[in-house]
Scaffold this motif. Structure first.
Motif, PDB file in Angstrom:
ATOM      1  N   TYR A 106       0.944  -0.916   0.027  1.00  0.00           N
ATOM      2  CA  TYR A 106       0.354   0.431  -0.373  1.00  0.00           C
ATOM      3  C   TYR A 106       0.738   1.446   0.333  1.00  0.00           C
ATOM      4  N   TYR A 107       1.692   1.153   1.226  1.00  0.00           N
ATOM      5  CA  TYR A 107       3.269   2.461   1.352  1.00  0.00           C
ATOM      6  C   TYR A 107       3.851   2.535   0.003  1.00  0.00           C
ATOM      7  N   PHE A 108       4.121   1.988  -0.183  1.00  0.00           N
ATOM      8  CA  PHE A 108       4.994   1.536  -0.843  1.00  0.00           C
ATOM      9  C   PHE A 108       5.465   1.299  -2.456  1.00  0.00           C
ATOM     10  N   ASN A 109       4.397   0.695  -2.064  1.00  0.00           N
ATOM     11  CA  ASN A 109       3.915   0.361  -3.782  1.00  0.00           C
ATOM     12  C   ASN A 109       3.548   0.589  -4.655  1.00  0.00           C
ATOM     13  N   GLY A 110       2.364   1.546  -4.128  1.00  0.00           N
ATOM     14  CA  GLY A 110       1.590   2.481  -4.022  1.00  0.00           C
ATOM     15  C   GLY A 110       0.050   1.042  -4.503  1.00  0.00           C
ATOM     16  N   LYS A 111       0.409   0.378  -4.510  1.00  0.00           N
ATOM     17  CA  LYS A 111      -1.313  -0.502  -4.711  1.00  0.00           C
ATOM     18  C   LYS A 111      -2.296  -0.203  -3.979  1.00  0.00           C
ATOM     19  N   LYS A 112      -3.688  -0.622  -4.606  1.00  0.00           N
ATOM     20  CA  LYS A 112      -4.803  -0.287  -4.127  1.00  0.00           C
ATOM     21  C   LYS A 112      -5.214  -1.561  -3.578  1.00  0.00           C
ATOM     22  N   GLN A 113      -5.793  -1.025  -2.250  1.00  0.00           N
ATOM     23  CA  GLN A 113      -6.388  -1.877  -1.692  1.00  0.00           C
ATOM     24  C   GLN A 113      -7.196  -3.117  -2.081  1.00  0.00           C
ATOM     25  N   LYS A 114      -7.967  -3.288  -3.049  1.00  0.00           N
ATOM     26  CA  LYS A 114      -8.829  -3.795  -3.788  1.00  0.00           C
ATOM     27  C   LYS A 114      -7.583  -4.703  -4.489  1.00  0.00           C
ATOM     28  N   GLU A 115      -6.460  -4.094  -5.172  1.00  0.00           N
ATOM     29  CA  GLU A 115      -5.610  -4.976  -5.343  1.00  0.00           C
ATOM     30  C   GLU A 115      -5.031  -5.757  -5.047  1.00  0.00           C
ATOM     31  N   ILE A 116      -4.061  -5.295  -3.828  1.00  0.00           N
ATOM     32  CA  ILE A 116      -4.135  -6.124  -2.814  1.00  0.00           C
ATOM     33  C   ILE A 116      -4.616  -7.076  -2.417  1.00  0.00           C
ATOM     34  N   ALA A 117      -6.072  -7.107  -2.115  1.00  0.00           N
ATOM     35  CA  ALA A 117      -6.687  -7.970  -1.891  1.00  0.00           C
ATOM     36  C   ALA A 117      -7.354  -9.155  -2.530  1.00  0.00           C
TER      37      ALA A 117
END
Length: 98
Positions: free
Chosen positions: A57-68
């Protein structure tokens, strides 16, 4: 509740003296020290899921939905992992601020 302090040319010397930034300690050195502390805390104090969520989220700039989607969990679970990790990191950092 913390007070908000507005730093001006007239009060910055007093604020820096009251904050412990005198006698060789600078804002930059304090910031670098805190980065090291938090980096170690991310690696050693967070659960695997919390670590993955925080880094993505913070370092790779991914959205929460993408991480999920990548983890195969619900986005609200990712949100909870991020919140709990932030709270834990804030708690750890509070030991070093004063």
């Amino acid at each position: 509740m913390k007070n908000i302090i507005h730093i001006t040319d007239n009060n910055k010397h007093k604020i820096m003296a009251d904050s412990g930034f005198i006698q060789g300690s600078t804002n930059e050195s304090s910031r670098e020290r805190m980065k090291k502390i938090l980096s170690m805390a991310v690696l050693n104090e967070l659960t695997e899921r919390q670590r993955i969520c925080i880094i993505d989220y913070y370092f790779n700039g991914k959205k929460q939905k993408e991480i999920a989607e990548n983890l195969g969990i619900d986005s609200s679970t990712v949100s909870r992992h991020i919140i709990k990790a932030r709270d834990k990191l804030r708690h750890i950092a509070s030991y070093y601020v004063n």
